[in-house]
Design an enzyme around this catalytic site. Structure first.
Site, short mmCIF file in Angstrom:
data_model
loop_
_atom_site.label_atom_id
_atom_site.label_comp_id
_atom_site.label_asym_id
_atom_site.label_seq_id
_atom_site.Cartn_x
_atom_site.Cartn_y
_atom_site.Cartn_z
N LEU A 167 5.29 -13.87 -16.64
CA LEU A 167 5.64 -12.66 -15.91
C LEU A 167 7.16 -12.61 -15.85
O LEU A 167 7.80 -13.63 -15.59
CB LEU A 167 5.08 -12.66 -14.49
CG LEU A 167 3.55 -12.65 -14.32
CD1 LEU A 167 3.19 -12.72 -12.83
CD2 LEU A 167 2.95 -11.41 -14.94
N ASP A 168 7.74 -11.44 -16.08
CA ASP A 168 9.19 -11.32 -15.96
C ASP A 168 9.62 -11.75 -14.56
O ASP A 168 8.85 -11.64 -13.59
CB ASP A 168 9.64 -9.88 -16.20
CG ASP A 168 9.53 -9.49 -17.67
OD1 ASP A 168 9.42 -10.39 -18.51
OD2 ASP A 168 9.55 -8.28 -17.95
N ARG A 169 10.84 -12.20 -14.45
CA ARG A 169 11.33 -12.74 -13.19
C ARG A 169 11.17 -11.75 -12.02
O ARG A 169 10.84 -12.14 -10.90
CB ARG A 169 12.80 -13.14 -13.35
CG ARG A 169 13.39 -13.89 -12.16
CD ARG A 169 14.78 -14.39 -12.48
NE ARG A 169 15.68 -13.31 -12.78
CZ ARG A 169 16.34 -12.59 -11.87
NH1 ARG A 169 16.15 -12.84 -10.57
NH2 ARG A 169 17.17 -11.63 -12.21
N VAL A 171 8.97 -9.38 -11.71
CA VAL A 171 7.59 -8.92 -11.57
C VAL A 171 6.81 -9.90 -10.69
O VAL A 171 7.01 -11.11 -10.76
CB VAL A 171 6.92 -8.80 -12.96
CG1 VAL A 171 5.44 -8.41 -12.82
CG2 VAL A 171 7.66 -7.77 -13.81
N HIS A 274 9.06 -6.54 -21.72
CA HIS A 274 9.28 -5.31 -20.96
C HIS A 274 8.38 -4.16 -21.42
O HIS A 274 8.71 -2.99 -21.22
CB HIS A 274 10.76 -4.85 -21.03
CG HIS A 274 11.71 -5.79 -20.38
ND1 HIS A 274 13.06 -5.49 -20.22
CD2 HIS A 274 11.54 -7.01 -19.82
CE1 HIS A 274 13.67 -6.49 -19.62
NE2 HIS A 274 12.76 -7.43 -19.37
#
Length: 385
Positions: A167-169, A171, A274
């Site tokens: 998971l992106d930071r 998110v 993204h």
């Protein structure tokens, strides 16, 4: 003993030499709802690339690592904190290809929000947690202890852990961690074969269409800029073979709307960097607090509402998190050692990190495979307060 982990940084291979000191509770300092890591000593080791050969050791560091001034590197060489093949050298020393260069420094990790990493389900071979926004999943870049993996080890003694997906930071939401490499490989095989369904929810600008929207548009990630763009063929139906981006598909379904914003179910079929964020931007309904993707392809009506969205982001902060981080601020009186040569001391955070960023209104709610399902509760912002 040292634990060596290889990573790529541009075209240079770096080996992180870290003492066998796993993250512990006392490594963290909490101030005003922010989690900091006490600075610690760390040694970076790399090897001289051909294009560096012939440079002085100070020129090499000044040209390639611009985060510190030249006089710092001169002092580091003179003091022996920067060495070549394990030996002290002069500031005028000229490096040769393949030599080993090392930099022993006082490391300051960027801060993150001090929200808990909530354990959702603990099984013999699988752990699921609710990842808070702002916290990276695993060691990367300047983060090591301020990560989900580091915090779980420090606060719950859970190690080793193998993240199944990323998971992106910024998110939040469901994160699945295997407790063995073999179990992680099984999960990844299922994900790569398309046997796993993923569900996220997002809060977006505008009234999202009532009918399901399917976006099939290549995603091209620019690592230098840290953002993705969408690429599509022209209107004449020409082939997309010349496009640089990777094929990507996301399904979107509106859950609710208040006439100004909408809650949208996002089902990524592929997993590009993204992807959900840039595909929502492409539909004209970007995530309402996503400053990175609100800058383009936003209607004038949506753009006018941007300041209101920022205000809403602050007013809709989960009350339970606010009270929890306020209580944790009482534990902020611990000291840490100051390094007279460090360019970040006496501050806790490295230069350029204020620790006041917001988490994205993008949350992972469900992963399901052939014979398993894991879910995460919805965040408060999903109620369109």
């Amino acid at each position: 003993m040292n634990m060596n982990t290889k990573r790529k940084r541009e075209d240079m291979e770096i080996v992180w030499q870290t003492p066998a000191n796993p993250p512990e509770r006392h490594d963290y300092i909490f101030r005003n709802g922010i989690r900091y890591v006490k600075p610690y000593y760390f040694e970076f080791i790399s090897h001289v690339k051909n294009r560096w050969a012939g440079k002085t050791i100070v020129d090499l560091f000044s040209d390639e690592f611009k985060g510190r001034p030249r006089d710092y590197y001169e002092s580091a060489v003179k003091s022996g904190r920067i060495q070549v093949d394990g030996q002290k050298v002069s500031v005028s020393y000229v490096v040769q290809s393949s030599q080993k260069i090392s930099h022993f420094l006082h490391r300051h990790e960027p801060p993150v929000m001090s929200w808990d990493v909530e354990i959702l389900c603990e099984e013999p071979d699988v752990l699921t947690v609710c990842k808070p926004a702002s916290v990276p999943v695993h060691p990367c870049g300047q983060y090591r202890k301020n990560t989900v993996v580091g915090i779980l080890q420090a606060e719950y003694g859970l190690a080793p852990l193998f993240p199944v997906h990323r998971l992106d930071r910024l998110v939040s939401g469901l994160l699945i961690l295997a407790r063995s490499a073999s179990r992680a490989d099984l999960f990844r095989q299922q994900i790569e074969s398309g046997a796993v369904q993923k569900r996220y929810i997002a809060r977006v600008i505008g009234v999202f269409p009532d009918k399901q929207q399917v976006v099939n548009a290549n995603v091209n990630y620019n690592a230098r800029e840290g953002r993705s763009t969408v690429e599509v063929g022209d209107n004449q139906g020409s082939s997309t073979a010349s496009l640089k981006g990777k094929a990507a598909c996301t399904k979107f379904t509106r859950i609710s709307t208040n006439g100004k914003q909408s809650i949208v179910l996002c089902e990524p079929v592929t997993g590009r960097t993204h992807q959900i964020r840039v595909h929502l931007q492409y539909t004209g309904h970007p995530i309402a607090n996503d400053m990175l993707y609100l800058s383009e392809f936003v209607s004038s009506r949506s753009a006018q509402g941007l300041s209101a969205d920022r205000a809403a982001a602050k007013s809709c902060s989960p009350p339970d998190l606010i009270s929890r981080t306020s209580d944790m601020a009482n534990d902020s009186n611990e000291d840490f050692s100051i390094d007279p040569m460090c360019t970040n001391c006496p501050n806790l955070a490295p230069k350029g990190y204020e620790g006041n960023e917001e988490g994205l209104w993008l949350h992972c709610v469900k992963y399901s495979g052939p014979d398993w399902i894991y879910e995460c509760p919805h965040p408060d912002w999903a109620s369109l307060c």
